[in-house]
Each structure stands twice: as structure tokens, then as C-alpha cells.
Design a protein around this motif. Structure first.
Motif, PDB file in Angstrom:
ATOM      1  N   GLY A 287       5.234   5.475   0.541  1.00 39.98           N
ATOM      2  CA  GLY A 287       5.334   4.015   0.633  1.00 39.98           C
ATOM      3  C   GLY A 287       5.468   3.286  -0.681  1.00 39.98           C
ATOM      4  N   VAL A 288       5.963   3.942  -1.711  1.00 40.77           N
ATOM      5  CA  VAL A 288       6.008   3.256  -3.000  1.00 40.77           C
ATOM      6  C   VAL A 288       7.177   2.283  -3.028  1.00 40.77           C
TER       7      VAL A 288
ATOM      8  N   ASP B  70       9.252  13.134  -8.320  1.00 42.97           N
ATOM      9  CA  ASP B  70       8.817  12.001  -7.518  1.00 42.97           C
ATOM     10  C   ASP B  70       7.954  11.035  -8.311  1.00 42.97           C
ATOM     11  N   TRP B  71       7.941  11.159  -9.608  1.00 41.42           N
ATOM     12  CA  TRP B  71       7.057  10.327 -10.416  1.00 41.42           C
ATOM     13  C   TRP B  71       7.620   8.922 -10.509  1.00 41.42           C
ATOM     14  N   ARG B  72       6.774   7.932 -10.204  1.00 45.60           N
ATOM     15  CA  ARG B  72       7.188   6.536 -10.370  1.00 45.60           C
ATOM     16  C   ARG B  72       6.092   5.820 -11.131  1.00 45.60           C
ATOM     17  N   PRO B  73       6.329   5.385 -12.359  1.00 45.33           N
ATOM     18  CA  PRO B  73       5.263   4.733 -13.114  1.00 45.33           C
ATOM     19  C   PRO B  73       4.786   3.451 -12.430  1.00 45.33           C
ATOM     20  N   ALA B 143       0.774   7.904  -2.073  1.00 46.31           N
ATOM     21  CA  ALA B 143       2.218   7.665  -2.091  1.00 46.31           C
ATOM     22  C   ALA B 143       2.908   8.427  -3.207  1.00 46.31           C
ATOM     23  N   ASN B 144       2.213   8.645  -4.265  1.00 50.77           N
ATOM     24  CA  ASN B 144       2.932   9.022  -5.477  1.00 50.77           C
ATOM     25  C   ASN B 144       1.928   9.594  -6.468  1.00 50.77           C
TER      26      ASN B 144
ATOM     27  N   LEU C 234      -7.743  15.184   1.805  1.00 50.81           N
ATOM     28  CA  LEU C 234      -8.306  14.073   2.562  1.00 50.81           C
ATOM     29  C   LEU C 234      -7.469  12.804   2.464  1.00 50.81           C
ATOM     30  N   LEU C 235      -6.765  12.630   1.341  1.00 50.53           N
ATOM     31  CA  LEU C 235      -6.043  11.380   1.158  1.00 50.53           C
ATOM     32  C   LEU C 235      -4.537  11.571   0.999  1.00 50.53           C
ATOM     33  N   GLY C 236      -4.093  12.798   1.146  1.00 47.51           N
ATOM     34  CA  GLY C 236      -2.652  13.014   1.185  1.00 47.51           C
ATOM     35  C   GLY C 236      -1.933  12.950  -0.147  1.00 47.51           C
ATOM     36  N   SER C 237      -2.652  13.068  -1.238  1.00 52.07           N
ATOM     37  CA  SER C 237      -1.953  13.085  -2.520  1.00 52.07           C
ATOM     38  C   SER C 237      -1.247  14.424  -2.688  1.00 52.07           C
ATOM     39  N   SER C 238      -0.504  14.564  -3.751  1.00 43.75           N
ATOM     40  CA  SER C 238       0.252  15.813  -3.933  1.00 43.75           C
ATOM     41  C   SER C 238       0.084  16.350  -5.332  1.00 43.75           C
TER      42      SER C 238
END
Lengths: 289, 212, 582
Positions: A287-288, B70-73, B143-144, C234-238
Motif C-alpha cells: 500500500g505504499v 522494492d525499497w521506497r524511501p 508495506a515496504n 505478525l505484521l507482514g513485513s519482508s
């Protein structure tokens, strides 16, 4: 005193065990005799250390066990002795490390003319892909996978059209031709291990890893997964069939190519493949802004 | 004696105690040593997080590939800089407290300790506000990875600061019950260096976040 | 400036109630026993798990209630408990807490309240760990190494809740360990009594001291990795989760690096094994010198070797990752650093042997265990060279060769030292003596039994038998006799397991009914044996702290009246005596 006898018995017993043990390396079926040599040199040096140190231990226990009136010698240190021991130990270390690093130098240096074959691991089976007549594997990945495109070959990449897709856990290789096995995982970590080949490497999702080898013996060998990958880890098996070049080519000719897979898929399935290939591979929850 | 010469001592050749003074006459307080040892621990934590950050961001070179596409600052709202200023001010307050303690200026020391603690608390509130700001703007943790690292790094830093505020609060308590003056001065000094350490960590973290 | 506990101007507070003395105690000796009992209790759970594993491997199909899921859960919990919750907690929290203040002449640790807190937080971490058995899905089955993505993905047991209890428990343990470690390090630096220089400390203290420093610097890596994996789950980070298929669907994660986890884990994991080994090295030095009536040979080199091993251990971690898919050129560096670390380790082995040479060796039970340590550590250390040598590791990694190696150096050698240490210090800690016959039987069965268990494993590994396999199934290269080997190993393991009951019976029975022991039955020189009371009272030393005049190894000093001189004996007391020993 008994313990000294036990130490000597265990040393001798270990040697006897080693010589009589039916469990030793499988016969080498690849070019990696340098790994075996490094292992044997390491074994020799370590065996000498094991035997001599433990016999010294046993001797010390016997000669210097307490008897009435005995008194220990007072000697806090001997820098000269320690330096000598350090030197010889260092030499032994170098003696083991040198052949090991030489073999590793070969391991990281893939021959330019090696054929490329891809092994894909998933929970809990192996599939394989050959580059086909153009000699180049098409791009592939999880983002292209659909139920009709289980290998995830990118339909937009022309190099992938003639790729040969092999299911059923059986890899064929021609004897005597060096091969770079590129490894791809669809889900978790796995490892492609054939004991007779000695070489192995982990499969890492998100990466393409590799190792190379030259099969030197005709035969059928087991592929074992060597990185814990869940409850089916011990059943994730395959076979490598090393055969003469002619029968290998014959076998390869009978396998299905990606072109054929596309031809045999329904129009909807093909549309879905192209749709996936064309979309940005953004997962739904990303969702970014 | 230097550490090296101490470790080279042939201790069996020199029995006796004539060369050894009473240890209390020269050793720093245990609490001081404890704080410095903890700096080692915290430095490892933040260094590893920074290293992981760089790896995940996709530092080119010999490091494993496959990361970082996928990095977005994240953007830098003014609140980030306001918080930094608040932390700086709280460090200065603690520094003033230490100097006051050296001059035996107890009222000023007490005021500055109060100020240091209060500003530290204000910083933490500001951090929570910053989190809320990013969340409402849609920069979720999941998200990121840049987002995830931001939340993680600020959380760990914030927890450390909370620990410092706890220690600072205890120091205030000790002043209230008029505990041993030397002990209070030492605690003020330790809180101060702890604050300076966390300020330095914060500046490095902020620089990392902003530069990438 | 009042600094050490000893000369604190506040009088030492002696607790009056039973609860104050034995439960919420800030006395390092009580905390040590608490750590020890808890660690051994959870260690017994892990031991039972290992018996279950061996039942499956030795007699596949005979126990249908052991399925692949629970087998992997046993493997994972057994490993994590043994390495972290038993060995680390017992050697540092148990022996470290008990021995450090006594050996350096302090009244207690420098932060007694934090020390007490560290135990209760450790206990909490154990309870959280055990709760994994009771959550839906059971505990994690990802191996003690907990690699992502499998640890939090479908197909691995406990990937929903078990992994959460495991990671949560580890994070709690690390907090406890940090509190303890701060105590051990600061106490050694700040609370040594007058005359106790660093180079007069016994090697037990050096081993635990350096191990504690290493732990403070290594556990943060595991902490960070655990938090990041929890966030991924738990929070879906990667952080660690790449693009992958899970349950037939593309995952929502992308770009995470499983290798990042491995680097963080092993940056902790390799120093961790030395955190276990160094205290064992220190303790065994003291066992050997006391029972051979001879100073440890090359004390200075022993200290430097401990320090160098501690430092180098932070530079070798990726030898656990040779075939992980990391940049292969790293293999050259890590193989070299790994084999270099063998040199100070070998020096320690030589020095132990040279201590025995020309000694006056009393083959009491503690010495027997020390000798067994030497034999098994020589074996285990040498097999480590195979695995450290990068190309030789390639066919051996993830096989039973690795299992044999790490059990020898972690599960056999340090455990033998722990047994030796318990027998050795039992009279000081309890004031009683244990039964010699039971001790001898326990020693012989354990020593011979563990060698019978682990020696064959190396050969199965060289053959190519992988580890963490629920069953071998059909293969073209594993002979029938390998199944015989597995049976034999399992039988030996069960026998060794049974023999441990003798040990517990001996320790418990002797505590209540054993004969009262002499305060210094072995004639040891180090300070912990010179306390005015046995067991040592609260405050350890009575009204005045001891003063130390000499190092910890004045054994069989020429012209001395006895074959040892206590550390706190002033020099005038050992003036040359006319009496010549017979």
C-alpha cells in the motif's frame, strides 16, 4: 589406571572401527576428486593428532598417577615448548587448509563451456528445466507462475520458448559433460544433494544459486534434499540418471518444451500467463504511495 | 599498569600484596562500568540493524543479490527535525545538570535533571506522533522494508530512551529523599553520558534514514 | 568513593524469612542454584525429547505416534533447549553466579537486585518456551536454527504459534542474559578483592568472564533477528521473506532475504558455541590442576588463548553457510579464519596434557570426567576441522557428520565438564560428600556410552545420510547395516539416559544423608575453598574480605610444607621448611 586402559582401548577401537566400517563415502561419480583428496588429507592429519594426543594422555595417566610419596613437578610455563607446538600445529593447519582451498578455488570457477541445467525445488518435489536448442534458459520466477505454468517461465521471453520442462523428479545428464546446475526455489530453502557427486548447494527463494560438476559414471543416483524444508523434507527425493550422450539426447527429445505447453494450454490459461507477465508484480497489500 | 602489561604478568613469580593498593582507591564505580559495558551491547544492536538495513536496501557489491527492488524511501516531515531538536535540548539539559553537580549547585542540578527527563519524555511523545503521522499517510510497516526499518529502528531507540528516563526518574527520587550526594552526582553523570550516547545514535539513524 | 559491595557503607542486609532467603534472594549462591535447578530441569525435558528422536531413528515404524511433525518438533526444541536454556544458562547463570564472587573474593555480584531479576526473567523465558507445546500447532519444527521462510511458512510445524512462543522466549531470555552478563563482567572488573589481579584469577573465572563479554556482544544479533522475524510473521513485513509460493498463492512479501537471517543468526550462533565452550575450558583447567596437584601449564597462554578464541569467534560465522548460496568467495575467508581459531584451541589441549605430565594425578571422579573431556574434545575439535575446511564441508554439511561433531563438542565435552564440576564443588556447595561408587558407575557408563552414540554418526554422515530426516526410506546407496547402526546408537543413548538417574539419585540422597565433607577435601588453592563457613554463608567471607597474596595455582611448590598453598595465605607462611616430604 583403568581410565588409561580405556583411553588406549578407545583409540584402538576407533581405528578398528574406521577400518572395518561399512559406512564410508559412496564411490565418487563426478569430477570432484579434489574434494575427496582434501578430505583424506584432513583425515590423515587429524588421525595422527587423535592417536598421538590420546596415547600421550594415557601415558601421562599411567606414569604420573598418584602413589604414596609422589609429588608433582613445578613448572609454570615453557615459552619455547609452546612456540614449538604452535609452529607445528600451524603447519598441520596449513597442510589441511591448502588442499581444501585449492579444491574450493575449482568449485567457484565454473568452466566456460559448462552446459546449464536448472533444478527447481518446492515442497516436496523436484522439477527440472533445460535451455533447449538456443542454449539459454528463459527468465522465470514465482511472479509468472500459474496453474498451467507451474515452472513460472516468462512467456514474453523468447529464450524461454524452447526450454524443456521435466516433471517427475528425474534429472538426466550426459556422462562426461560439465554442467552448471542453477537452482531455484518456489517456496522455502532446500538443498540439492547427491552424495556420489559430492557437490551440493542450497536453493534460496528469491535468488538463483548454482554449483557445477562433471558426472563421470553411468548410473542412477539419489537426489536428497539437504536443508530442512518442512514435514516432507525426508521424502523430497529425486533421481539423477547419468547416461551416454546418445541416450541422453534421445531422452531429451521426448520431453515437453514450453512451446508445446503453450500450444496445449487453453486460450484462457494462456491469456492468464500473459496477463501475469505483463502486470507489475505488486502484491495486493503493497500500500505504499 | 596498562592492560597489556597486566595480562603479561607472570603471577606465579610475584606473590605478596605490596604492589597492590586498596582497590576502592582507584576503581571507578560499578554502575559506571556497567553503563559502559551496556554501551557495547547497544552499539552491537544498532550496528547490526544498520547493517541489515543496508543489506535489505540492496547495497551493490559482493552482498547477496535479490533484495532491494522494492525499497521506497520515506518522506521527512518537519516533526522528524523537531524531535531531533528536542532530543538535543534534553541532552544539553543533562549536560548542564552534570556541570551543576560538579559545582555543587544542587538547585540548578535538580532543575536540569527535571528538564532533561521532561524533554526526553517529550521526545518519546513526539516519536509516537511521528509514527501516527506516517500511519495515517499510509506508510504501513508491512508495506515496504524502508517503512519497516524505520519503525523498528525508532522503536528500539525509543525503548532505550525509555529506560534512560526510568533511570532519570530514579535519580529524581534519590534527590527527593536526599540520598548520598556522591551517588546522586554519579547517577546524574551516568544519565548524561547515556543521553549523549542515544543522541549520537539518533543522529546516525536519522542520517541513515534521510540519506537512503 | 564507596564502590564494591564489600565496603559499601550500608551494612549487608541479611534476609530473615524463608522466602527472602530462598525465593526472592539476591544472594548470588541462591540465584546460582535457582538457575542450575531450572536449567537442569528443562535440560531433562530436552533429554527425553532426544530419546524420542532416537526411538524413531532406531526403530522406525515401531512408534506410530511419532509422526514427521512431532519428530521435527522434538528435534527443534531439543536443540534450542540444550544450547541456550541448559548449557548457556547453567554455565553462566549457574556456575558463573556461584563461582565468580567466591573465586575473586567478593561478597556478591555488584548488581544483586538486577541479578535476582535476571533469574526470574530467565524462568519466564523457560515458561514461554514450554508454552509452545500447548499452543495450536505445537512448537516450532524448523530446527533450532529457525530459518525463514520455512519457520513461518506452511509445511513446517508450529509456523503459526509455535514460532511466536519460541522467538518471544528467546527475546526474553536475551534480556535476562544481558542483565546477568552485565553483572558477571562488571563484578570481575570491579569487585576483585585486594591482591586479586586479573592474572591471579583462576581460569574458571577467565572462561566465564570472556564468555559473558561475548554473550553481551553476540546475543543482540539473535535478538534483532528474532524481532525482525516476529515482525515478518505478525505484521507482514519482508525483512527475510522473499517472493514465494505459499499454499498455491504468490506471497504478499517480496524482496526479503533469507540469507540476511542466516548471517544474523550465525553471527550470534558461532560465538554462542564458544560461550558454552570457554567456561567449560576454564573449569576443566581447574579440575585438572587441583586433582593433579600441579599448576595449570602455561597459565598466561591459557588466558590469552581464551581471549583470542573469544575475539576470533566473531570472525568465523559463515562457516555455517558455505553451501547457503551466499557469495562463494566468502568461503575462502571464513575457512581460513576458522582453521586459524583451531590454533589457540589446540594450545589449550596441549597445555592440559602438559599439566597432567609430571603431575601427581588423583583419579577421583572429577578428574575422570576431566580426562573424558580431553578425549572427547580432541575428537570433536578435530572433526570441526573437516567442517571448517570449506570444500571438505560441501559433502558433509547437513549430514550426520555435523550432528556427530556438534554433539561431541557441545553435548558431550561440556556436559562431562559440568558433571566433573558438580562432583568437584559439591562438598563446597552442600557441605556433604557424594557416594564414590555411584559416581564411578555414572562416569563409566556415561563416558563409554556417549562415545558409542556419536562415533558411528560421523561415518553415517560421511556415507551421505542427511540430518533432520524423520526416516531414511529407500535409497540406492545406504546399506542395510546403516539401520543396524541407528539401532545400536539408539540403544546406547537409552542406556546413557538411564545412567543419569544414578547421578541424580546420588546428588539428592547425598544432600540429605551424605557424610559431612571437609571444607577443602581436594586441597585446592583457589579462594572459593577458603571461606570461613561451608557451605559459604551470606556475605561469603565473614566480617573481613580476604586478601590475596598469590595466583590460584600454587600446587606442589618446592620447599612448601603442603602440596598446595591457598591464595590468601601470606608469603611468610610458606617459608622453607626443614621438613622434607617422604
Amino acid at each position: 589406571m583403568r581410565v588409561a586402559i580405556a583411553i588406549v582401548a578407545l583409540v584402538l577401537g576407533s581405528i578398528v572401527f574406521h577400518l572395518l566400517s561399512p559406512w564410508w563415502q559412496t564411490p565418487l561419480a563426478s569430477n570432484w576428486d579434489s574434494i575427496d583428496s582434501a578430505l583424506h588429507i584432513t583425515l590423515l592429519i587429524c588421525a595422527i593428532a587423535f592417536v598421538s594426543l590420546n596415547l600421550f594422555l594415557a601415558l601421562a595417566i599411567v606414569r604420573f598417577r598418584h602413589r604414596p610419596g609422589s609429588r608433582a613437578h613445578y613448572a609454570p610455563e615453557s615459552p619455547r615448548l609452546e612456540k614449538t607446538l604452535t609452529f607445528w600445529t600451524g603447519l598441520g593447519i596449513v597442510g589441511m587448509l591448502a588442499p581444501g582451498l585449492v579444491a574450493w578455488g575449482k568449485y567457484v570457477d565454473v568452466p566456460k563451456d559448462a552446459a546449464v541445467v536448472e533444478a527447481i525445488g518446492q515442497q516436496w518435489q523436484w522439477t527440472f528445466r533445460y535451455p533447449g536448442p538456443d542454449g539459454v534458459l528463459g527468465t522465470a520466477g514465482v511472479q509468472y507462475m500459474t496453474p498451467d505454468n507451474p515452472f513460472g517461465v516468462n512467456p514474453l521471453d523468447p529464450f524461454g520458448r524452447d526450454d524443456i520442462l521435466v516433471q517427475g523428479n528425474e534429472l538426466h545428464l550426459p556422462k562426461g559433460k560439465s554442467v552448471k546446475l542453477v537452482l531455484r526455489s518456489k517456496d522455502v530453502l532446500h538443498d540439492f544433494y547427491v552424495p556420489e557427486f559430492r557437490a551440493k548447494m542450497d536453493l534460496v527463494p528469491g535468488l538463483v544459486t548454482y554449483f557445477w560438476m562433471t558426472p563421470t559414471t553411468i548410473g542412477t543416483f539419489d537426489i536428497l534434499c539437504a536443508e530442512l524444508c518442512g514435514v516432507g523434507h525426508h521424502e523430497m527425493r529425486g533421481k539423477v540418471v547419468v547416461e551416454p550422450r546418445e541416450s541422453f539426447e534421445a531422452w531429451l527429445g521426448q520431453q515437453e518444451s514450453f512451446n508445446q505447453l503453450l500450444a496445449m494450454s487453453s486460450p484462457d490459461a494462456v491469456t492468464e500467463m500473459f496477463r501475469k507477465a505483463n502486470s507489475c508484480s505488486t502484491p495486493a497489500t503493497w500500500g505504499v504511495r | 599498569m596498562s592492560l597489556i602489561s597486566r595480562l603479561a604478568e607472570k603471577s606465579w613469580e610475584t606473590p605478596g600484596i605490596d604492589r597492590y593498593r586498596e582497590p576502592d582507591s582507584y576503581r571507578p564505580a560499578a554502575a559506571t562500568v556497567g553503563v559502559y559495558v551496556y554501551f557495547g551491547v547497544a552499539t552491537v544492536i544498532f550496528t547490526l540493524l544498520a547493517a541489515a538495513y543496508l543489506v535489505r536496501m540492496g547495497v551493490p557489491g559482493a552482498v547477496d543479490h535479490g533484495t532491494g527492488d522494492d525499497w521506497r524511501p520515506m518522506p521527512e516531515p518537519p516533526l522528524l527535525w523537531i524531535n531531533t531538536a528536542i532530543l538535543l535540548l534534553s541532552s544539553l539539559a543533562w549536560e548542564a545538570a552534570t556541570r551543576a553537580s560538579r559545582r555543587d549547585d544542587v538547585p540548578r542540578m535538580r532543575t536540569m535533571v527535571l528538564a532533561g527527563n521532561a524533554l526526553g519524555l517529550l521526545f518519546l511523545v513526539g516519536q509516537v506522533l511521528l509514527w501516527w503521522h506516517y500511519q495515517t499517510a499510509g506508510y504501513y510497516l508491512s508495506a515496504n522494508p524502508a517503512n519497516a526499518f524505520f519503525y523498528l529502528l525508532t522503536a528500539i531507540h525509543g525503548l532505550h530512551l525509555a529506560g534512560g528516563i526510568f533511570a532519570g526518574g530514579r535519580t529524581l527520587g534519590q534527590m527527593a529523599i536526599r540520598a548520598d550526594g556522591q551517588r546522586i552526582c554519579r547517577n546524574v553523570r551516568l544519565c548524561t553520558i547515556y543521553w549523549h550516547y542515544l543522541l549520537a545514535v539518533w543522529l546516525l539513524l536519522a542520517a541513515l534514514l534521510v540519506a537512503t | 568513593m564507596a564502590t564494591t559491595i564489600a565496603d559499601d557503607l550500608r551494612p549487608m542486609h541479611h534476609p530473615k524469612t524463608w522466602v527472602g532467603k530462598y525465593v526472592w534472594s539476591q544472594d548470588h549462591k541462591v540465584i546460582a542454584i535457582q538457575y542450575g535447578v531450572t536449567a537442569i530441569a528443562i535440560g531433562l525435558v530436552a533429554l527425553v525429547l532426544s530419546v524420542l528422536m532416537r526411538l524413531q531413528l532406531g526403530f522406525p515404524g515401531l512408534f506410530p505416534w511419532i509422526q514427521p511433525e512431532n519428530y521435527l518438533q522434538y528435534v527443534s526444541m531439543h536443540g534450542m533447549i540444550m544450547v541456550v536454556y541448559l548449557l548457556t544458562a547453567l554455565l553462566l547463570g549457574g556456575f558463573g553466579n556461584y563461582m565468580i564472587p567466591l573465586m575473586i573474593g567478593a561478597r556478591d555480584m555488584v548488581f544483586p537486585f538486577v541479578n535476582m531479576l535476571s533469574y526470574w526473567i530467565y524462568l519466564l523465558s523457560v515458561l514461554v518456551l514450554v508454552s509452545g507445546f500447548f499452543v495450536p500447532g505445537g512448537p516450532t519444527g524448523a530446527g533450532w536454527t529457525l530459518y525463514p521462510p520455512q519457520a513461518i511458512s506452511e509445511g513446517t510445524p508450529g509456523n503459526q504459534w509455535g514460532i511466536v512462543t519460541m522467538l518471544g522466549s528467546l527475546a526474553i531470555f536475551i534480556i535476562a542474559f544481558t542483565m546477568g552478563g552485565l553483572n558477571y563482567v562488571t563484578t570481575v572488573l570491579q569487585a576483585r578483592t585486594r591482591g586479586m589481579t586479573l592474572m591471579r584469577m583462576p581460569l574458571t573465572v577467565w572462561g566465564i568472564f570472556i564468555a559473558s563479554i561475548m554473550g553481551l556482544l553476540a546475543f543482540p544479533a539473535l535478538f534483532v533477528a528474532a524481532i525482525m522475524m516476529l515482525l515478518d510473521h505478525l505484521l507482514g513485513s519482508s525483512f527475510f521473506m522473499p517472493a514465494m509460493m505459499t499454499m498455491g498463492q504468490e506471497s504478499s512479501t517480496q524482496g526479503g532475504s533469507p540469507l540476511l537471517f542466516q548471517h544474523l543468526f550465525w553471527f550470534f550462533g558461532h560465538p554462542e558455541v564458544y560461550i558454552v565452550a570457554l567456561p567449560a575450558f576454564g573449569i576443566v583447567s581447574d579440575l585438572i590442576s587441583v586433582h593433579a596437584r600441579k599448576n595449570i601449564f602455561g597459565y598466561r597462554m591459557m588466558v590469552w588463548a581464551i581471549v583470542v578464541i573469544g575475539g576470533l569467534s566473531f570472525l568465523v560465522w559463515a562457516h555455517h553457510m558455505y553451501v547457503s548460496g551466499m557469495n562463494p568467495y566468502f568461503g575462502f575467508f571464513f575457512a581460513t579464519s576458522t582453521l586459524i581459531i583451531a590454533i589457540p584451541t589446540a594450545i589449550k589441549v596441549y597445555n592440559w596434557l602438559l599439566t597432567l605430565w609430571r603431575g601427581d594425578i588423583h583419579l577421583r571422579v572429577p578428574m575422570l570426567f576431566a580426562i573424558a573431556f580431553l578425549f572427547t574434545f580432541i575428537h570433536g575439535g578435530l572433526t570441526g576441522l573437516f567442517l571448517g575446511n570449506v570444500s571438505v564441508d560441501v559433502p558433509l554439511s547437513d549430514t550426520f557428520f555435523v550432528v556427530g561433531h556438534f554433539h561431541m563438542v557441545m553435548g558431550v565435552s561440556p556436559i562431562l565438564v559440568i558433571f566433573g564440576a558438580i562432583y568437584h564443588w559439591y562438598p563446597k556447595i552442600t557441605g556433604r560428600m557424594w557416594n564414590e561408587t555411584l559416581g564411578q558407575i555414572h562416569f563409566w557408563v556415561t563416558f563409554l556410552g556417549v562415545y558409542a552414540v556419536y562415533l558411528p554418526m560421523h561415518y553415517l554422515g560421511i556415507l551421505g545420510v542427511p540430518r533432520r530426516y524423520y526416516a531414511l526410506g529407500e535409497t540406492s546407496f545406504i546399506p542395510e547395516s546403516a539401520h543396524l547402526a541407528n539401532e545400536a546408537i539408539s540403544v546406547a543413548a537409552i542406556v546413557v539416559f538411564a545412567a543419569q538417574f544414578l547421578f541424580f539419585y546420588n546428588m539428592i540422597w547425598s544432600y540429605f544423608r551424605g557424610p559431612k565433607a571437609d571444607p577443602n577435601p581436594w586441597g585446592a588453592a583457589s579462594l572459593e575453598w577458603q571461606t570461613p563457613e561451608t557451605p559459604p554463608g551470606h556475605g561469603n567471607w565473614g566480617p573481613r574480605l580476604p586478601t590475596v597474596y598469590r595466583w590460584a595455582y600454587d600446587y606442589s611448590v618446592p620447599h612448601a610444607a603442603r602440596d598446595f598453598i591457598a591464595q590468601n595465605e601470606p608469603p611468610s607462611a610458606d617459608a622453607p621448611s626443614e621438613e622434607v616430604l617422604p
